[in-house]
Design a protein around this motif. Sequence first.
Motif, PDB file in Angstrom:
ATOM      1  N   TYR A 145       0.863  -1.125   0.015  1.00  0.00           N
ATOM      2  CA  TYR A 145       0.189   0.130  -0.006  1.00  0.00           C
ATOM      3  C   TYR A 145       0.899   1.348   0.052  1.00  0.00           C
ATOM      4  N   GLY A 146       2.305   1.342  -0.523  1.00  0.00           N
ATOM      5  CA  GLY A 146       2.798   2.352  -0.897  1.00  0.00           C
ATOM      6  C   GLY A 146       3.644   2.469   0.431  1.00  0.00           C
ATOM      7  N   TRP A 147       3.823   1.664   1.434  1.00  0.00           N
ATOM      8  CA  TRP A 147       4.534   1.927   2.664  1.00  0.00           C
ATOM      9  C   TRP A 147       5.620   0.903   2.296  1.00  0.00           C
ATOM     10  N   LEU A 148       6.960   1.294   3.104  1.00  0.00           N
ATOM     11  CA  LEU A 148       8.225   0.401   2.808  1.00  0.00           C
ATOM     12  C   LEU A 148       8.775   0.004   4.284  1.00  0.00           C
ATOM     13  N   ALA A 149       8.909  -1.318   4.370  1.00  0.00           N
ATOM     14  CA  ALA A 149       9.342  -1.868   5.637  1.00  0.00           C
ATOM     15  C   ALA A 149      10.908  -2.186   5.285  1.00  0.00           C
ATOM     16  N   THR A 150      11.679  -1.788   6.214  1.00  0.00           N
ATOM     17  CA  THR A 150      13.200  -2.244   6.084  1.00  0.00           C
ATOM     18  C   THR A 150      13.748  -3.150   7.203  1.00  0.00           C
ATOM     19  N   VAL A 151      15.030  -3.889   6.873  1.00  0.00           N
ATOM     20  CA  VAL A 151      15.419  -4.806   7.761  1.00  0.00           C
ATOM     21  C   VAL A 151      16.413  -4.080   8.596  1.00  0.00           C
ATOM     22  N   ASP A 152      16.217  -4.306   9.986  1.00  0.00           N
ATOM     23  CA  ASP A 152      17.141  -4.065  10.797  1.00  0.00           C
ATOM     24  C   ASP A 152      18.577  -4.341  11.030  1.00  0.00           C
ATOM     25  N   LEU A 186       0.599  -5.454   4.729  1.00  0.00           N
ATOM     26  CA  LEU A 186      -0.222  -4.826   5.465  1.00  0.00           C
ATOM     27  C   LEU A 186      -1.720  -5.461   5.159  1.00  0.00           C
ATOM     28  N   SER A 187      -2.821  -5.317   5.771  1.00  0.00           N
ATOM     29  CA  SER A 187      -3.966  -5.822   5.705  1.00  0.00           C
ATOM     30  C   SER A 187      -4.711  -4.626   4.501  1.00  0.00           C
ATOM     31  N   VAL A 188      -4.465  -3.347   5.188  1.00  0.00           N
ATOM     32  CA  VAL A 188      -5.070  -2.064   4.617  1.00  0.00           C
ATOM     33  C   VAL A 188      -4.224  -1.248   4.643  1.00  0.00           C
ATOM     34  N   ASP A 189      -4.445   0.010   4.005  1.00  0.00           N
ATOM     35  CA  ASP A 189      -3.539   1.296   4.193  1.00  0.00           C
ATOM     36  C   ASP A 189      -3.767   1.889   5.357  1.00  0.00           C
ATOM     37  N   PRO A 190      -2.884   2.053   6.153  1.00  0.00           N
ATOM     38  CA  PRO A 190      -2.834   2.637   7.840  1.00  0.00           C
ATOM     39  C   PRO A 190      -3.585   4.255   7.489  1.00  0.00           C
ATOM     40  N   ILE A 191      -3.142   4.561   6.476  1.00  0.00           N
ATOM     41  CA  ILE A 191      -3.631   6.128   6.288  1.00  0.00           C
ATOM     42  C   ILE A 191      -5.332   6.148   6.042  1.00  0.00           C
ATOM     43  N   THR A 192      -5.723   5.395   5.395  1.00  0.00           N
ATOM     44  CA  THR A 192      -7.162   5.293   5.141  1.00  0.00           C
ATOM     45  C   THR A 192      -7.936   4.586   6.253  1.00  0.00           C
ATOM     46  N   PRO A 222      -6.642   3.992   9.937  1.00  0.00           N
ATOM     47  CA  PRO A 222      -5.582   4.056  11.088  1.00  0.00           C
ATOM     48  C   PRO A 222      -5.866   3.348  12.284  1.00  0.00           C
ATOM     49  N   ASP A 223      -7.161   2.671  12.333  1.00  0.00           N
ATOM     50  CA  ASP A 223      -7.536   1.779  13.666  1.00  0.00           C
ATOM     51  C   ASP A 223      -7.907   0.507  13.467  1.00  0.00           C
ATOM     52  N   ASP A 224      -7.752   0.175  12.027  1.00  0.00           N
ATOM     53  CA  ASP A 224      -8.156  -1.190  11.362  1.00  0.00           C
ATOM     54  C   ASP A 224      -7.190  -2.000  10.859  1.00  0.00           C
ATOM     55  N   TYR A 225      -6.017  -1.743  10.922  1.00  0.00           N
ATOM     56  CA  TYR A 225      -4.897  -2.309   9.698  1.00  0.00           C
ATOM     57  C   TYR A 225      -4.208  -3.421  10.822  1.00  0.00           C
ATOM     58  N   VAL A 226      -3.633  -4.225   9.917  1.00  0.00           N
ATOM     59  CA  VAL A 226      -2.915  -5.520  10.475  1.00  0.00           C
ATOM     60  C   VAL A 226      -1.768  -5.626   9.737  1.00  0.00           C
ATOM     61  N   VAL A 227      -0.573  -5.684  10.717  1.00  0.00           N
ATOM     62  CA  VAL A 227       0.695  -6.030  10.109  1.00  0.00           C
ATOM     63  C   VAL A 227       0.962  -7.531  10.045  1.00  0.00           C
ATOM     64  N   ALA A 228       1.039  -8.143   8.925  1.00  0.00           N
ATOM     65  CA  ALA A 228       1.630  -9.703   9.149  1.00  0.00           C
ATOM     66  C   ALA A 228       3.177  -9.648   8.809  1.00  0.00           C
ATOM     67  N   ALA A 229       3.835 -10.652   9.787  1.00  0.00           N
ATOM     68  CA  ALA A 229       5.432 -10.553   9.127  1.00  0.00           C
ATOM     69  C   ALA A 229       5.746 -12.167   9.112  1.00  0.00           C
ATOM     70  N   LYS A 268      -2.168  -5.944  15.311  1.00  0.00           N
ATOM     71  CA  LYS A 268      -3.071  -5.116  14.859  1.00  0.00           C
ATOM     72  C   LYS A 268      -3.020  -3.716  15.389  1.00  0.00           C
ATOM     73  N   ALA A 269      -3.597  -2.539  14.820  1.00  0.00           N
ATOM     74  CA  ALA A 269      -3.285  -1.274  15.230  1.00  0.00           C
ATOM     75  C   ALA A 269      -4.026  -1.209  16.576  1.00  0.00           C
ATOM     76  N   GLY A 270      -3.274  -0.611  17.440  1.00  0.00           N
ATOM     77  CA  GLY A 270      -3.394  -0.433  18.911  1.00  0.00           C
ATOM     78  C   GLY A 270      -3.031  -1.547  19.769  1.00  0.00           C
ATOM     79  N   GLN A 271      -2.624  -2.749  19.351  1.00  0.00           N
ATOM     80  CA  GLN A 271      -1.867  -3.819  20.111  1.00  0.00           C
ATOM     81  C   GLN A 271      -0.440  -3.465  20.428  1.00  0.00           C
ATOM     82  N   GLU A 272      -0.175  -4.028  21.436  1.00  0.00           N
ATOM     83  CA  GLU A 272       1.109  -3.524  22.124  1.00  0.00           C
ATOM     84  C   GLU A 272       2.174  -5.015  21.762  1.00  0.00           C
ATOM     85  N   VAL A 273       1.586  -6.054  21.508  1.00  0.00           N
ATOM     86  CA  VAL A 273       2.539  -7.140  21.446  1.00  0.00           C
ATOM     87  C   VAL A 273       2.109  -7.976  20.095  1.00  0.00           C
TER      88      VAL A 273
END
Length: 355
Positions: free
Chosen positions: A97-104, A114-120, A122-129, A141-146
């Motif tokens: 969705y136009g976002w880039l993730a880099t390796v540390d 990403l499940s959806v664009d965090p811009i559109t 912001p409270d309902d996106y999920v990151v899978a890794a 999920k957005a708002g989760q701490e772990v």
Amino acid sequence: MKRDWANLDSLALNLILEKSIEPTYHIWFGSVCKNWHSVSKLNHHYNIQFRSNMLPMLMIPSEKSAEKRKLYSVVANRVYPFELTMLNKKRCCGSSYGWLATVDADNIITWVTLSVDPITSPDDYVVAAIYTNRGVLAFIKAGQEVWTYIQENDHFGFIDITFYKGLVYAVDRWKKIVSFELCYSSDPHDIFGRERRNPNVVLETSEDEIYSPLTYLVKSLEGELWMVRRFITREEDNINKGTKNFHVFKLVLDDKGEKLIHLLKLESLGDNILFVGDGDSTSISASYFSNSLQKDLIYYSDNYFDDEPNPYPEGPFDLGIYNVKWESFDLHCHYKSYFKAMSPPIWVVPPFQLD
């Protein structure tokens, strides 16, 4: 007679825009004057075909600096004259969705989507890794701490992951596919990340299955889930000599998306043109780009593996075009000497919006 270019008829201007299939052209068009900008905005708002067929661009190294990247167009066969700033020579492990993730520095995460664009949303996106060299799975999920983790016991070695019809699907190098629901950690403050889930096995690995170092999951224009397997030619001393061929499969799933009914190998991609490599795999319409691109094509960039720091002599730059129907190859972005020792090019779909 002097022409009033700024106030050309809107019909004529829209005809120009309809021939301009790349977002960059629309931006340049809208920069001419206020009238052209207004026409460009209206065209973008009503042109659903244009918005749903954003052409991926290849983010390549810059000859000027290790911290810079440029964008290459496969349609125009050119590098655009603007640069993106990266963090040193860090490799991007995902583009979504136009976002880039880099390796540390520790190279913990190897793939992110990403499940959806965090811009559109912001409270309902999920990151899978996909993380660690074992290729195990986690999501947050957005708002989760772990993170919530997927059990590792028999479920590791994954190399691609995607969201499809409310589930997450992941595939490994032997075409094993699992799926799981997004059931989040019951304790959002569990700093030890003890919450683990067992995935559903959609497709088991058979004992005689051929190893494919690069396998992708992509959603077709028809709303189907496809698996794209990429095979590599190796010499006797195990040197990677680049892509040999691709196999594309359609996954026929049950109504819940949990069981595989049939795995159908495709001899043609229909209206789909595929873009695969690091980042989310993408499908665009061959008929929409009929004046610029051929049917049945897979545009591919390289992937980077820790166990092969220098594949494809002295750098990960196995770039090309594969025709599924004719089993033939062509080139898009040609290798340049300054690519050496740089992180691999990746496909990106830059977010496009006319203010």
